[in-house]
Each structure stands twice: as structure tokens, then as C-alpha cells.
Design a protein around this motif. Structure first.
Motif, mmCIF file in Angstrom:
data_model
loop_
_atom_site.group_PDB
_atom_site.id
_atom_site.type_symbol
_atom_site.label_atom_id
_atom_site.label_comp_id
_atom_site.label_asym_id
_atom_site.label_seq_id
_atom_site.Cartn_x
_atom_site.Cartn_y
_atom_site.Cartn_z
ATOM 1 N N LEU A 45 68.478 90.271 70.016
ATOM 2 C CA LEU A 45 68.261 90.017 68.591
ATOM 3 C C LEU A 45 69.504 90.324 67.765
ATOM 4 O O LEU A 45 69.812 89.631 66.801
ATOM 5 C CB LEU A 45 67.075 90.841 68.088
ATOM 6 N N ALA A 46 70.228 91.371 68.134
ATOM 7 C CA ALA A 46 71.418 91.772 67.387
ATOM 8 C C ALA A 46 72.626 90.887 67.685
ATOM 9 O O ALA A 46 73.612 90.929 66.961
ATOM 10 C CB ALA A 46 71.753 93.225 67.701
ATOM 11 N N SER A 47 72.556 90.072 68.729
ATOM 12 C CA SER A 47 73.706 89.266 69.127
ATOM 13 C C SER A 47 74.034 88.177 68.113
ATOM 14 O O SER A 47 75.152 87.672 68.092
ATOM 15 C CB SER A 47 73.457 88.638 70.494
ATOM 16 N N GLY A 48 73.066 87.777 67.300
ATOM 17 C CA GLY A 48 73.311 86.728 66.320
ATOM 18 C C GLY A 48 73.244 85.330 66.892
ATOM 19 O O GLY A 48 73.568 84.368 66.207
ATOM 20 N N THR A 49 72.834 85.196 68.128
ATOM 21 C CA THR A 49 72.794 83.878 68.763
ATOM 22 C C THR A 49 71.396 83.262 68.751
ATOM 23 O O THR A 49 71.217 82.177 69.285
ATOM 24 C CB THR A 49 73.275 83.973 70.223
ATOM 25 N N LEU A 50 70.447 83.939 68.160
ATOM 26 C CA LEU A 50 69.085 83.421 68.178
ATOM 27 C C LEU A 50 68.806 82.523 66.985
ATOM 28 O O LEU A 50 69.633 82.355 66.095
ATOM 29 C CB LEU A 50 68.083 84.578 68.204
ATOM 30 N N GLY A 51 67.610 82.053 66.940
ATOM 31 C CA GLY A 51 67.145 81.005 66.078
ATOM 32 C C GLY A 51 67.427 81.088 64.595
ATOM 33 O O GLY A 51 67.818 82.095 64.048
ATOM 34 N N THR A 52 67.207 79.943 63.999
ATOM 35 C CA THR A 52 67.325 79.799 62.565
ATOM 36 C C THR A 52 66.076 79.095 62.069
ATOM 37 O O THR A 52 65.325 78.503 62.844
ATOM 38 C CB THR A 52 68.559 78.962 62.188
ATOM 39 N N HIS A 53 65.876 79.155 60.786
ATOM 40 C CA HIS A 53 64.764 78.449 60.162
ATOM 41 C C HIS A 53 65.361 77.524 59.115
ATOM 42 O O HIS A 53 65.943 77.987 58.132
ATOM 43 C CB HIS A 53 63.794 79.437 59.525
ATOM 44 N N ARG A 54 65.284 76.227 59.365
ATOM 45 C CA ARG A 54 65.873 75.214 58.480
ATOM 46 C C ARG A 54 67.357 75.471 58.259
ATOM 47 O O ARG A 54 67.876 75.342 57.156
ATOM 48 C CB ARG A 54 65.126 75.154 57.158
#
Length: 120
Positions: A45-54
Motif C-alpha cells: 500500500l505504501a509503495s504508491g503503485t496501487l490503484g486509482t479512482h478516476r
């Protein structure tokens, strides 16, 4: 051969070291597995590589009073209207990028700050 016997000794030493470390750990096997999973998920979660919303990174917006924050008890509200305990809100904030917004009694923003400078 000499190499295969050294390999066996190294494996035996590694196994003994692992068993000794496990004996010193007071947690059960299930607790160790839980802690390992929690660490892996937190790192992901802290890596910054996970999902986005719109196209925007997912962000939790939590509103609380200064009195409740100082006391460390009570409830905060999320942007969707869910209640979160102050304790959980503080724990969530410990692993987040911080934005501080201060509102007056009429709901007008008095200050918007960020934990990291973006641009002038």
C-alpha cells in the motif's frame, strides 16, 4: 565431495538458526503469519503503485474535532458519512500523506496545508 558436505552443513546451520529464532519468538505460528501478511500488505500500500479512482490516488478524508483528537477518543466522520473511531483515524493517518485543513464554525476553509510541498 567436499562441496556437497559443506552445502549440507550450511543447510543444517541455517535450519538450526531458524529454529532457535522461532523458539525465542513468543508469537504463535498463526500470529507470525498474520504479522508477515500485514507487513507485506502495508509495504504494498505504501509503495504508491496501487490503484486509482478516476485517475486520482485513493484518499481517505476524515473530519474530527480538535477536542476529540486531543482526547484520543470519540468518533470522526469520513467523506462518505461513515463513523470511524479517533483511534482508528490516527492509526490510518500514521501511514498516509497528510493534508491539514482548518475550517471555521461556518464551514469555510481557513487553512489548507500539506505534509509535502508540491509546487509554488
Amino acid at each position: 565431495t567436499a562441496e556437497s558436505s559443506n552445502s549440507g552443513d550450511d543447510e543444517t546451520t541455517a535450519t538450526a538458526a531458524r529454529d532457535a529464532a522461532a523458539a525465542r519468538d513468543p508469537r504463535s505460528q498463526r500470529e507470525r503469519c498474520h504479522d508477515a501478511l500485514k507487513l507485506a500488505l502495508r509495504h504494498t500500500l505504501a509503495s504508491g503503485t496501487l490503484g486509482t479512482h478516476r485517475g486520482l490516488p485513493v484518499t481517505a478524508i476524515i473530519t474530527m474535532t480538535l477536542k476529540d483528537l486531543d482526547a484520543g477518543c470519540g468518533y470522526a466522520m469520513t467523506a462518505t458519512g461513515s463513523r470511524v473511531s479517533i483511534r482508528d483515524a490516527i492509526r490510518m493517518a500514521s501511514h498516509a500523506h497528510h493534508y491539514l485543513t482548518i475550517f471555521d464554525d461556518d464551514g469555510r476553509a481557513l487553512y489548507l496545508g500539506r505534509s509535502k510541498r508540491i509546487a509554488s
